[in-house]
Structures are given as C-alpha cells and as structure tokens.
Design a protein around this motif. Structure first.
Motif, PDB file in Angstrom:
ATOM      1  N   ALA A  64     -79.651 126.844  43.055  1.00 38.58           N
ATOM      2  CA  ALA A  64     -78.429 126.510  43.794  1.00 38.58           C
ATOM      3  C   ALA A  64     -78.426 125.048  44.220  1.00 38.58           C
ATOM      4  O   ALA A  64     -77.400 124.367  44.135  1.00 38.58           O
ATOM      5  N   SER A  65     -79.573 124.553  44.669  1.00 35.73           N
ATOM      6  CA  SER A  65     -79.661 123.141  45.048  1.00 35.73           C
ATOM      7  C   SER A  65     -79.392 122.249  43.841  1.00 35.73           C
ATOM      8  O   SER A  65     -78.632 121.283  43.920  1.00 35.73           O
ATOM      9  N   GLY A  66     -80.019 122.581  42.710  1.00 35.23           N
ATOM     10  CA  GLY A  66     -79.808 121.806  41.497  1.00 35.23           C
ATOM     11  C   GLY A  66     -78.354 121.799  41.068  1.00 35.23           C
ATOM     12  O   GLY A  66     -77.791 120.743  40.758  1.00 35.23           O
ATOM     13  N   ARG A  67     -77.717 122.961  41.058  1.00 31.97           N
ATOM     14  CA  ARG A  67     -76.305 123.061  40.672  1.00 31.97           C
ATOM     15  C   ARG A  67     -75.426 122.219  41.587  1.00 31.97           C
ATOM     16  O   ARG A  67     -74.490 121.558  41.144  1.00 31.97           O
ATOM     17  N   PHE A  68     -75.720 122.242  42.891  1.00 33.80           N
ATOM     18  CA  PHE A  68     -74.935 121.468  43.846  1.00 33.80           C
ATOM     19  C   PHE A  68     -74.948 119.981  43.492  1.00 33.80           C
ATOM     20  O   PHE A  68     -73.905 119.342  43.396  1.00 33.80           O
ATOM     21  N   PHE A  69     -76.140 119.411  43.325  1.00 33.76           N
ATOM     22  CA  PHE A  69     -76.234 117.974  43.060  1.00 33.76           C
ATOM     23  C   PHE A  69     -75.675 117.607  41.685  1.00 33.76           C
ATOM     24  O   PHE A  69     -75.125 116.526  41.502  1.00 33.76           O
ATOM     25  N   GLU A  70     -75.797 118.523  40.737  1.00 40.69           N
ATOM     26  CA  GLU A  70     -75.218 118.282  39.418  1.00 40.69           C
ATOM     27  C   GLU A  70     -73.689 118.245  39.509  1.00 40.69           C
ATOM     28  O   GLU A  70     -73.041 117.340  38.982  1.00 40.69           O
ATOM     29  N   ARG A  71     -73.113 119.196  40.218  1.00 34.32           N
ATOM     30  CA  ARG A  71     -71.651 119.269  40.358  1.00 34.32           C
ATOM     31  C   ARG A  71     -71.096 118.173  41.255  1.00 34.32           C
ATOM     32  O   ARG A  71     -70.064 117.582  40.952  1.00 34.32           O
ATOM     33  N   ALA A  72     -71.760 117.932  42.364  1.00 29.43           N
ATOM     34  CA  ALA A  72     -71.237 116.956  43.329  1.00 29.43           C
ATOM     35  C   ALA A  72     -71.365 115.519  42.843  1.00 29.43           C
ATOM     36  O   ALA A  72     -70.449 114.715  43.046  1.00 29.43           O
ATOM     37  N   PHE A  73     -72.486 115.178  42.207  1.00 34.35           N
ATOM     38  CA  PHE A  73     -72.755 113.784  41.885  1.00 34.35           C
ATOM     39  C   PHE A  73     -73.024 113.514  40.409  1.00 34.35           C
ATOM     40  O   PHE A  73     -73.231 112.369  40.011  1.00 34.35           O
ATOM     41  N   GLY A  74     -73.095 114.568  39.598  1.00 30.05           N
ATOM     42  CA  GLY A  74     -73.351 114.395  38.177  1.00 30.05           C
ATOM     43  C   GLY A  74     -74.792 114.065  37.844  1.00 30.05           C
ATOM     44  O   GLY A  74     -75.088 113.588  36.746  1.00 30.05           O
ATOM     45  N   TRP A  75     -75.723 114.338  38.764  1.00 27.30           N
ATOM     46  CA  TRP A  75     -77.130 114.032  38.535  1.00 27.30           C
ATOM     47  C   TRP A  75     -77.755 115.083  37.615  1.00 27.30           C
ATOM     48  O   TRP A  75     -77.413 116.261  37.665  1.00 27.30           O
ATOM     49  N   ALA A  76     -78.701 114.647  36.804  1.00 25.81           N
ATOM     50  CA  ALA A  76     -79.375 115.535  35.841  1.00 25.81           C
ATOM     51  C   ALA A  76     -80.368 116.452  36.553  1.00 25.81           C
ATOM     52  O   ALA A  76     -81.122 116.007  37.423  1.00 25.81           O
ATOM     53  N   VAL A  77     -80.364 117.714  36.156  1.00 24.99           N
ATOM     54  CA  VAL A  77     -81.252 118.722  36.745  1.00 24.99           C
ATOM     55  C   VAL A  77     -82.238 119.195  35.691  1.00 24.99           C
ATOM     56  O   VAL A  77     -81.858 119.484  34.559  1.00 24.99           O
ATOM     57  N   THR A  78     -83.517 119.267  36.076  1.00 25.97           N
ATOM     58  CA  THR A  78     -84.550 119.834  35.214  1.00 25.97           C
ATOM     59  C   THR A  78     -85.187 121.005  35.959  1.00 25.97           C
ATOM     60  O   THR A  78     -85.897 120.800  36.943  1.00 25.97           O
ATOM     61  N   PRO A  79     -84.902 122.245  35.527  1.00 20.52           N
ATOM     62  CA  PRO A  79     -85.533 123.399  36.182  1.00 20.52           C
ATOM     63  C   PRO A  79     -86.961 123.588  35.659  1.00 20.52           C
ATOM     64  O   PRO A  79     -87.224 123.378  34.483  1.00 20.52           O
ATOM     65  N   TYR A  80     -87.846 123.970  36.565  1.00 15.42           N
ATOM     66  CA  TYR A  80     -89.224 124.311  36.213  1.00 15.42           C
ATOM     67  C   TYR A  80     -89.481 125.729  36.694  1.00 15.42           C
ATOM     68  O   TYR A  80     -90.173 125.948  37.670  1.00 15.42           O
ATOM     69  N   GLY A  81     -88.870 126.684  36.037  1.00 12.31           N
ATOM     70  CA  GLY A  81     -88.996 128.071  36.441  1.00 12.31           C
ATOM     71  C   GLY A  81     -87.969 128.411  37.501  1.00 12.31           C
ATOM     72  O   GLY A  81     -87.136 127.600  37.876  1.00 12.31           O
TER      73      GLY A  81
END
Length: 111
Positions: free
Chosen positions: A16-33
């Motif tokens: 959820a944190s990753g999705r937020f920053f990706e949607r709000a600011f367009g920052w790249a997200v790398t999930p590790y599990g």
C-alpha cells in the motif's frame, strides 16, 4: 565516503505504501516480497518494512559507505553502540547503531 541515501519506514502494508508513492508522485517501486518495498524518490530511496519482526519503531536513516568495517570502527570510536550486528540483504550488508543522543541509524555497504 558517507552519504545518506536511504530511509526505512515502518509500514502496516509495504504494498500500500509503494502504491501510494507510485500514484501520487510517479516514483518507481521495487517490491521485495509481501512485507517490503523500495520506492526510488529524488536522490533518496524509501524502504517500507511491514514485517512485525523487522519493522523499525521509527523512520531509520541509512548512511551509505564503501567500507562497513571502517564505518563500524568510526561509530564505536565516536561513542556509538551497535544495536544490530551486520547482516546481508538484497544489494548489500548493513548494521544498526545508536548514537550518544539516543537516535538509531544504520550504515550500509553495497556488495
């Protein structure tokens, strides 16, 4: 060389944190599990730790170095106390320490 380039945050949901920053600011997200995600911001990467056993109590500022052993020597010589022994993670090794004023930080070195 010592450079702040990473801050780890406690999270209820890393995804959820990753999705937020990706949607709000367009920052790249790398999930590790399921319990961890990195978000690449402007010059600093944010990590979101949702695993209750690993989650920091407060944001954890992480300092990059080229020599983890020398950094540990410098921290201890200046009065810091190692709180988490060096460990490996995807991309490098790190340890945590408490500075004399009471804040916990981490030092890491890429592998």
């Amino acid at each position: 060389m010592y450079e702040v380039d990473f801050v780890e945050f406690p999270a209820e949901s890393a995804a959820a944190s990753g999705r937020f920053f990706e949607r709000a600011f367009g920052w790249a997200v790398t999930p590790y599990g399921p319990d961890y995600a990195d978000v690449a911001a402007s010059g600093v990467t944010f990590g979101f730790q949702a695993d209750p056993a690993e989650r920091p109590r407060a944001p954890l500022v992480t300092i990059r170095t080229d020599d983890l052993s020398a950094a540990r020597t410098a921290v201890e010589a200046a009065g810091g106390v190692v709180t988490v022994e060096p460990f490996s993670f995807p991309g490098g090794r790190r340890f945590h320490f408490r500075e004399p004023g009471g804040s916990e930080l981490a030092l890491w070195c890429p592998e």
